[in-house]
Write a protein that holds these residues in place. Structure first.
Motif, short mmCIF file in Angstrom:
data_model
loop_
_atom_site.label_atom_id
_atom_site.label_comp_id
_atom_site.label_asym_id
_atom_site.label_seq_id
_atom_site.Cartn_x
_atom_site.Cartn_y
_atom_site.Cartn_z
N ASP A 172 83.90 14.81 58.74
CA ASP A 172 84.59 15.25 57.52
C ASP A 172 84.30 16.73 57.30
OD1 ASP A 172 85.37 15.79 54.88
OD2 ASP A 172 84.93 13.75 54.20
N ASP A 173 85.32 17.56 57.35
CA ASP A 173 85.12 19.01 57.17
C ASP A 173 84.55 19.35 55.80
OD1 ASP A 173 85.95 19.77 59.70
OD2 ASP A 173 88.06 19.92 59.13
N ARG A 174 84.89 18.57 54.80
CA ARG A 174 84.34 18.82 53.46
C ARG A 174 82.82 18.65 53.47
NH1 ARG A 174 87.11 15.29 49.07
NH2 ARG A 174 86.76 13.80 50.77
N LEU A 211 80.90 18.99 56.04
CA LEU A 211 80.33 20.07 56.84
C LEU A 211 80.18 21.34 56.01
CD1 LEU A 211 82.19 19.41 60.19
CD2 LEU A 211 79.77 18.98 59.69
N GLU A 212 81.10 21.58 55.09
CA GLU A 212 80.96 22.72 54.18
C GLU A 212 79.75 22.53 53.28
OE1 GLU A 212 82.40 25.74 53.89
OE2 GLU A 212 83.17 25.17 55.86
N THR A 228 78.18 24.03 62.48
CA THR A 228 78.78 22.75 62.10
C THR A 228 79.68 22.26 63.22
OG1 THR A 228 80.62 23.87 60.97
CG2 THR A 228 78.71 23.25 59.62
N ASN A 245 82.57 19.13 63.93
CA ASN A 245 83.37 17.96 63.57
C ASN A 245 83.50 17.09 64.81
OD1 ASN A 245 85.49 16.10 63.05
ND2 ASN A 245 86.23 17.39 61.38
#
Length: 361
Positions: free
Chosen positions: A213-215, A217-218, A228, A230
């Motif tokens: 989930d890119d969110r 990772l932020e 990071t 994905n």
């Protein structure tokens, strides 16, 4: 005199939770009643609701809590009425074979309250992790109360009671991350981000966060991730090796508890590296690894119980670091909610929309 309070109850497997009247008895010998100020919504509570931990319904949910001691029973000396405490689920006995070896973090006979909280019809409740803190007051063993600096808000401090401590401890206590080392954390929810924050606190030079989930990772970057990945789009093992000079990380941490993720963590470590499992697997999960690979890679494979913490040592330390601006405890709190919003918080958790929802009383 017993107390009547409102609390969140899971009555049967998978059913929506209900807010019900709870009867909390006066504390007996060695027990304490705590006025709960705030309690985080942890994945473990969801596991209780879904019946994947035990089937001893009904459960009184909630365990990541901070509050004030309201009453103590006979013989209690470690806390007093008015103390501001974080609740813990590993109140060490001091007498089992682990404690007698000086390894209190592995205590095999941890304490819980002897009395039971009940519904108004007398039905006994099973408190989540021996705490049951989605309620205005809860009954615990006094050893489950760890006094800390009251300047730390309960919304943040309570999270040390489970998820944050598990992640930080996995990095610092279990893995023993050292200055300049490389660390890869698989799974960037609350526990994984706490492991990232712990690795940063320990002085890790390279911290690779892996998630789908890119969110998330932020969020991981906010807690200290330098790289990071994905893993939906990229080979996680190859990416970790690329970020660590082609060798793999000194420490890899599985904060998910899934065989496929553990396998990634196993192969993403350097020779003589340490693999730590802190994510909680389901009871039916198994894993198969080539024994020659286990032997040939050396190092260590460890599981981390509650971050191998000693609450009396680690909770005050982390609160002090938070107060000094060195540990971002408040950043784990996504939202403050009411007692009626726990099921909605479970839905947000499953969707990856929150790090922690926190029930505020």
């Amino acid at each position: 005199m017993a107390y009547e309070v409102k609390g969140v109850v899971a009555r049967s497997k998978g059913a929506p939770v209900t807010v019900e009247t709870i009867i909390v008895p006066d504390p007996g010998p060695g027990e304490a009643v705590v006025d709960v100020q705030a309690c985080g919504v942890c994945a473990t509570d969801l596991h209780y609701r879904e019946g994947t931990i035990t089937d001893q319904y009904p459960f009184l949910l909630g365990h990541e809590a901070a509050g004030t001691v309201a009453a103590v029973g006979e013989g209690v000396t470690n806390v007093a009425v008015g103390d501001y405490v974080i609740l813990n689920w590993r109140a060490v006995c001091g007498q089992c074979r682990a404690c007698l070896k000086g390894e209190l973090q592995y205590c095999f006979n941890t304490h819980n309250a002897a009395q039971q909280m009940t519904l108004t019809d007398g039905t006994a409740l099973s408190p989540a992790l021996g705490i049951g803190a989605f309620t205005e007051k809860t009954l615990v063993h006094s050893g489950q109360c760890t006094p800390v600096d009251p300047a730390a808000p309960a919304t943040a401090a309570g999270l040390l009671g489970c998820g944050v401590m598990a992640g930080v401890g996995a990095a610092i206590n279990t893995a023993g991350v050292r200055r300049g080392e490389s660390v890869a954390v698989f799974g960037c929810g609350g526990v994984g981000d706490a492991a990232i924050a712990g690795a940063k606190l320990a002085g890790a030079a390279t911290i690779v966060a892996v998630d789908i989930d890119d969110r998330k990772l932020e969020w991981a970057r906010r807690f200290g991730a330098t790289h990071t990945v994905n893993s939906k789009a990229t080979d996680a093992v190859a990416a970790v090796k690329a970020a660590t000079g082609g060798f793999g990380a000194d420490v890899t941490i599985d904060a998910v508890g899934h065989p496929a993720v553990f396998e990634q963590a196993f192969y993403a470590r350097d020779l003589a590296g340490r693999v730590v499992l802190v994510g909680v697997p389901a009871p039916d999960m198994t894993i198969t690894l080539p024994l020659l690979e286990v032997f040939g890679r050396g190092g260590a494979i460890k599981s981390s119980w509650y971050g191998d913490c000693l609450p009396s040592r680690d909770f005050p330390m982390l609160v002090d670091l938070y107060r000094q601006g060195r540990f971002p405890l408040e950043d784990f709190v996504t939202e403050a909610i009411g007692i009626d919003d726990v099921d909605a918080a479970f839905t947000k958790m499953r969707a990856g929309e929150v790090l922690r929802s926190v029930v505020v009383f």
